[in-house]
Design an enzyme around this catalytic site. Structure first.
Site, PDB file in Angstrom:
ATOM      1  N   MET A  76     -19.958 -69.123  15.913  1.00 13.90           N
ATOM      2  CA  MET A  76     -19.105 -68.910  17.090  1.00 13.90           C
ATOM      3  C   MET A  76     -17.828 -68.169  16.689  1.00 13.90           C
ATOM      4  O   MET A  76     -16.838 -68.173  17.431  1.00 13.90           O
ATOM      5  CB  MET A  76     -18.778 -70.238  17.758  1.00 13.90           C
ATOM      6  CG  MET A  76     -20.033 -70.918  18.308  1.00 13.90           C
ATOM      7  SD  MET A  76     -19.717 -71.997  19.692  1.00 13.90           S
ATOM      8  CE  MET A  76     -18.634 -73.192  18.929  1.00 13.90           C
ATOM      9  N   HIS A  95     -14.499 -68.906   8.587  1.00 15.77           N
ATOM     10  CA  HIS A  95     -13.817 -69.445   7.404  1.00 15.77           C
ATOM     11  C   HIS A  95     -14.830 -69.481   6.265  1.00 15.77           C
ATOM     12  O   HIS A  95     -15.973 -69.000   6.413  1.00 15.77           O
ATOM     13  CB  HIS A  95     -13.229 -70.827   7.717  1.00 15.77           C
ATOM     14  CG  HIS A  95     -14.211 -71.769   8.353  1.00 15.77           C
ATOM     15  ND1 HIS A  95     -15.321 -72.227   7.705  1.00 15.77           N
ATOM     16  CD2 HIS A  95     -14.265 -72.308   9.604  1.00 15.77           C
ATOM     17  CE1 HIS A  95     -15.997 -73.036   8.501  1.00 15.77           C
ATOM     18  NE2 HIS A  95     -15.388 -73.093   9.674  1.00 15.77           N
ATOM     19  N   HIS A  98     -18.421 -70.653   6.895  1.00 17.18           N
ATOM     20  CA  HIS A  98     -19.321 -69.642   7.452  1.00 17.18           C
ATOM     21  C   HIS A  98     -19.727 -68.615   6.390  1.00 17.18           C
ATOM     22  O   HIS A  98     -20.899 -68.250   6.286  1.00 17.18           O
ATOM     23  CB  HIS A  98     -18.636 -68.876   8.587  1.00 17.18           C
ATOM     24  CG  HIS A  98     -18.243 -69.706   9.766  1.00 17.18           C
ATOM     25  ND1 HIS A  98     -16.936 -69.973  10.093  1.00 17.18           N
ATOM     26  CD2 HIS A  98     -18.989 -70.316  10.722  1.00 17.18           C
ATOM     27  CE1 HIS A  98     -16.891 -70.689  11.197  1.00 17.18           C
ATOM     28  NE2 HIS A  98     -18.123 -70.925  11.596  1.00 17.18           N
ATOM     29  N   GLY A 135     -25.100 -74.925   8.519  1.00 22.67           N
ATOM     30  CA  GLY A 135     -24.301 -75.760   7.631  1.00 22.67           C
ATOM     31  C   GLY A 135     -24.606 -77.240   7.802  1.00 22.67           C
ATOM     32  O   GLY A 135     -24.752 -77.729   8.936  1.00 22.67           O
ATOM     33  N   GLN A 176     -26.807 -81.401  14.283  1.00 20.01           N
ATOM     34  CA  GLN A 176     -27.237 -80.097  14.825  1.00 20.01           C
ATOM     35  C   GLN A 176     -28.400 -79.517  14.019  1.00 20.01           C
ATOM     36  O   GLN A 176     -29.334 -78.943  14.582  1.00 20.01           O
ATOM     37  CB  GLN A 176     -26.043 -79.149  14.809  1.00 20.01           C
ATOM     38  CG  GLN A 176     -26.389 -77.719  15.156  1.00 20.01           C
ATOM     39  CD  GLN A 176     -25.154 -76.863  15.291  1.00 20.01           C
ATOM     40  OE1 GLN A 176     -24.483 -76.917  16.314  1.00 20.01           O
ATOM     41  NE2 GLN A 176     -24.835 -76.071  14.283  1.00 20.01           N
ATOM     42  N   SER A 235     -13.415 -76.140   9.296  1.00 24.24           N
ATOM     43  CA  SER A 235     -13.870 -76.064  10.678  1.00 24.24           C
ATOM     44  C   SER A 235     -12.924 -75.140  11.433  1.00 24.24           C
ATOM     45  O   SER A 235     -11.714 -75.150  11.172  1.00 24.24           O
ATOM     46  CB  SER A 235     -13.834 -77.463  11.309  1.00 24.24           C
ATOM     47  OG  SER A 235     -13.901 -77.360  12.716  1.00 24.24           O
ATOM     48  N   SER A 236     -13.473 -74.375  12.360  1.00 24.69           N
ATOM     49  CA  SER A 236     -12.608 -73.506  13.172  1.00 24.69           C
ATOM     50  C   SER A 236     -11.599 -74.357  13.937  1.00 24.69           C
ATOM     51  O   SER A 236     -10.502 -73.895  14.257  1.00 24.69           O
ATOM     52  CB  SER A 236     -13.456 -72.698  14.151  1.00 24.69           C
ATOM     53  OG  SER A 236     -14.487 -72.039  13.448  1.00 24.69           O
TER      54      SER A 236
END
Ligand code: AMP
Length: 292
Positions: free
Chosen positions: A41, A45, A48, A158, A164, A196-197
């Site tokens: 999304m 960072h 990712h 991840g 998920q 985490s974003s």
């Protein structure tokens, strides 16, 4: 002419049209190239980029999607304020050698009048599924749609979002999606906080308490190795989170493949935590070592 000290990085091809990216991926595969895919999304960072690195190691060409998926956010969640940084994201994946950035408009993923959702049960039921109704249906729907647009040989996710990964594996198996799924380790800040974003939302005071999530997971691991019962460990995790000022959604030890309660404390287990610091909700997990 003097040569530059560092060779310039090749720019990825930016594609917004799902049909165009599918054609390009198919053409690469027809030339015998193995294609890896990293759905994100954005607000990228090192968590990712570790997925991009892994994909680049194992594949000839890598596609990264950047799409803030509206259907996985609840009505009172952070969709509108979710961080967006397309230009710097493109630069980050260019450095890691990605060949394509797929950045679709919402209308090409969800065409006018769209009426189809992918609903996964089983591993989607508990934890995030209970607290965020509709979330995993949004995730499964978009990942299914993205895998149709980017029919990669392998897709990379991840372990940070452990539940998920189970939902996606289940969806891919149940629908016969012909893409392999690789789950990569969680990348952490030096104090253990999972990248985490959403960490960008934390105030300085919240940031210093946020490592409580990882600390509670380490406590779980110690208790687990010391032979304590699940109930005792879960209480200790929740207590630690509360002491750190984290409002606990759950702190649990469950079967790592089904997320069901453990019937046998020697089966492979995962410790899961979720909680809120002010306006920010964070999740984390670790796989527990096997206990004899
Ligand atoms: P997101 O952009 O949050 O949807 O995440 C895109 C992918 O990056 C998902 O597969 C995440 O599980 C993965 N990811 C996010 N944070 C991390 C992390 N700290 N370490 C490893 N993977 C991560």
């Amino acid at each position: 002419m003097p040569q530059p000290a560092v060779s310039p990085v090749a720019k990825p091809i930016i594609v917004t049209d799902p049909i165009a990216i599918r054609e390009q991926v198919r053409a690469a595969q027809a030339r015998g190239r193995r294609v890896g895919f990293v759905p994100t999304m954005g607000a990228l960072h090192e968590g990712h980029t570790s997925l991009v690195d892994r994909a680049a190691c194992e594949c000839d060409d890598v596609a990264v999607s950047i799409f803030v998926n509206p259907t996985q956010f609840g009505p009172s969640e952070d969709f509108s304020r979710y961080p967006r940084s397309l230009e710097s994201d493109i630069a980050a994946v260019a450095e890691r050698g990605a060949r394509w950035v797929f950045a679709p408009e919402a209308e090409s993923i969800y065409p006018p009048g769209w009426a189809t959702r992918v609903e996964v049960e089983g591993p989607a039921r508990r934890f995030e599924g209970e607290i965020r109704p509709g979330h995993f249906s949004g995730v499964a729907t978009v990942v299914c749609r993205l895998l149709l647009a980017v029919p990669a040989d392998e897709a990379y996710f991840g372990a940070k979002d452990w539940q998920q990964t189970l939902v996606i594996r289940r969806m891919v198996r149940d629908l016969g999606v012909p893409t392999g799924i690789t789950v990569c380790p969680t990348v952490r800040e030096p104090d253990g906080l999972a990248m985490s974003s959403r960490n960008a939302y934390l105030t300085a005071a919240e940031r210093s308490r946020a490592c409580g999530l990882f600390e509670s997971l380490r406590l779980a691991e110690q208790g687990w190795l010391a032979g304590e019962t699940v109930a005792v460990i879960e209480r200790a995790m929740a207590h630690h989170l509360a002491e750190r000022g984290v409002t606990v959604d759950y702190a649990a030890i469950v079967d790592r493949d089904t997320l069901d309660p453990l019937t046998d404390e020697t089966s492979p287990a995962v410790a899961l935590v979720a909680g809120r610091l002010g306006m920010t909700r964070l999740i984390d997990n670790i796989l527990l070592p096997l206990r004899r």
